[in-house]
Design an enzyme around this catalytic site. Structure first.
Site, PDB file in Angstrom:
ATOM      1  N   GLN A  72      45.649 -11.229  18.027  1.00  0.00           N
ATOM      2  CA  GLN A  72      45.171 -10.700  19.308  1.00  0.00           C
ATOM      3  C   GLN A  72      43.913 -10.018  19.508  1.00  0.00           C
ATOM      4  O   GLN A  72      43.484  -9.210  18.603  1.00  0.00           O
ATOM      5  CB  GLN A  72      46.581  -9.803  19.568  1.00  0.00           C
ATOM      6  CG  GLN A  72      47.767 -10.491  19.807  1.00  0.00           C
ATOM      7  CD  GLN A  72      48.961  -9.425  20.223  1.00  0.00           C
ATOM      8  OE1 GLN A  72      49.962  -9.548  19.766  1.00  0.00           O
ATOM      9  NE2 GLN A  72      48.649  -8.337  20.910  1.00  0.00           N
ATOM     10  N   HIS A  73      43.133 -10.383  20.272  1.00  0.00           N
ATOM     11  CA  HIS A  73      41.806  -9.680  20.537  1.00  0.00           C
ATOM     12  C   HIS A  73      41.916  -8.154  20.891  1.00  0.00           C
ATOM     13  O   HIS A  73      42.730  -7.737  21.378  1.00  0.00           O
ATOM     14  CB  HIS A  73      40.870 -10.461  21.463  1.00  0.00           C
ATOM     15  CG  HIS A  73      40.714 -11.924  21.329  1.00  0.00           C
ATOM     16  ND1 HIS A  73      39.515 -12.198  21.673  1.00  0.00           N
ATOM     17  CD2 HIS A  73      41.237 -12.847  20.448  1.00  0.00           C
ATOM     18  CE1 HIS A  73      39.534 -13.540  21.237  1.00  0.00           C
ATOM     19  NE2 HIS A  73      40.528 -13.908  20.500  1.00  0.00           N
ATOM     20  N   ASP A  74      41.262  -7.471  20.027  1.00  0.00           N
ATOM     21  CA  ASP A  74      40.853  -6.118  20.857  1.00  0.00           C
ATOM     22  C   ASP A  74      40.240  -6.198  22.037  1.00  0.00           C
ATOM     23  O   ASP A  74      39.629  -7.073  22.639  1.00  0.00           O
ATOM     24  CB  ASP A  74      39.839  -5.320  20.171  1.00  0.00           C
ATOM     25  CG  ASP A  74      40.154  -5.259  18.357  1.00  0.00           C
ATOM     26  OD1 ASP A  74      41.365  -5.321  18.376  1.00  0.00           O
ATOM     27  OD2 ASP A  74      39.366  -5.106  17.616  1.00  0.00           O
ATOM     28  N   THR A  79      37.017  -8.524  25.605  1.00  0.00           N
ATOM     29  CA  THR A  79      37.751  -9.292  24.881  1.00  0.00           C
ATOM     30  C   THR A  79      36.993 -10.057  23.867  1.00  0.00           C
ATOM     31  O   THR A  79      37.477 -10.731  23.168  1.00  0.00           O
ATOM     32  CB  THR A  79      38.623 -10.008  25.811  1.00  0.00           C
ATOM     33  OG1 THR A  79      37.663 -10.740  26.662  1.00  0.00           O
ATOM     34  CG2 THR A  79      39.363  -9.403  26.851  1.00  0.00           C
ATOM     35  N   THR A  81      34.829 -11.279  20.718  1.00  0.00           N
ATOM     36  CA  THR A  81      34.939 -11.034  19.311  1.00  0.00           C
ATOM     37  C   THR A  81      33.547 -11.344  18.499  1.00  0.00           C
ATOM     38  O   THR A  81      33.128 -12.367  18.187  1.00  0.00           O
ATOM     39  CB  THR A  81      35.973 -12.031  18.460  1.00  0.00           C
ATOM     40  OG1 THR A  81      35.660 -13.140  18.673  1.00  0.00           O
ATOM     41  CG2 THR A  81      37.512 -11.599  19.150  1.00  0.00           C
TER      42      THR A  81
END
Length: 201
Positions: A72-74, A79, A81
């Site tokens: 799950q992306h921060d 969003t 990475t």
């Protein structure tokens, strides 16, 4: 890399394994992938399914194209990475984990997960549950519940509360192999009355 492997494990062609434990009689089918996870005795993962950071119990059936516990992306600001293994535009060097990378997903014993289902990171699925094909599971699932939909909701329970309690009490999935063979020979897994008679219930 396999951390440890039990006896009679089957790994089909093009299955991918990284930092995972495969217990006895488990199986990875063609093009399945397991990462930082544990696959319990007699459980299998079907074609094109991906399992990440998950503990899977015994006798679980995971159909094709299932995603469990994926990254799950921060989302604090963006969003995107920037800190990926690949270059991601060349902004930084090195790798940095997502905040939720260490969150564990857990699957009980005797769970059936239908094709094209998604199990989100951190979810716990109880023993004997069934996840309907195409479901997106966003929260914990009770033992012996049948859940379907997007997001998945309880459709019904496989048995009433008393029977569920008895199944959980037997913990049949922990029985020695010789006992399981005896139960199969006596038809216990095809007839609930024979099953509970076997257990003296």
């Amino acid at each position: 890399m396999i951390i440890s492997q039990g006896e009679n494990v089957t790994i089909d062609a093009n299955a991918r394994i990284r930092n995972s434990i495969l217990k006895s009689y488990s199986r990875l089918k063609h093009y399945s992938e397991i990462i930082d996870s544990e696959l319990g005795d007699y459980s299998y993962i079907s074609q094109f399914s991906i399992v990440n950071k998950t503990i899977i119990g015994k006798f679980c059936s995971i159909a094709n194209n299932v995603s469990i516990g994926l990254w799950q992306h921060d989302i604090d600001v963006t969003t995107h990475t920037f800190h990926l293994y690949e270059s991601s535009g060349g902004f930084v060097e090195g790798y940095k984990n997502f905040k939720m990378d260490e969150v564990l997903t857990t699957i009980g014993n005797d769970v059936w997960i239908g094709s094209n289902s998604v199990i989100l990171k951190g979810v716990h699925i109880g023993n004997g549950a069934i996840i309907g094909a195409g479901s997106i599971v966003t929260k914990d699932v009770d033992p012996y519940a049948i859940v379907i939909g997007q997001p998945a909701k309880v459709h019904k329970y496989r048995f009433d509360k008393k029977i569920i309690h008895l199944f959980e009490k037997t913990e049949w999935w922990n029985s020695p192999r010789i006992q399981l063979i005896d139960m199969i020979d006596k038809g216990c897994f095809n007839n609930i009355d024979l099953f509970f008679k076997y257990w003296g219930q």
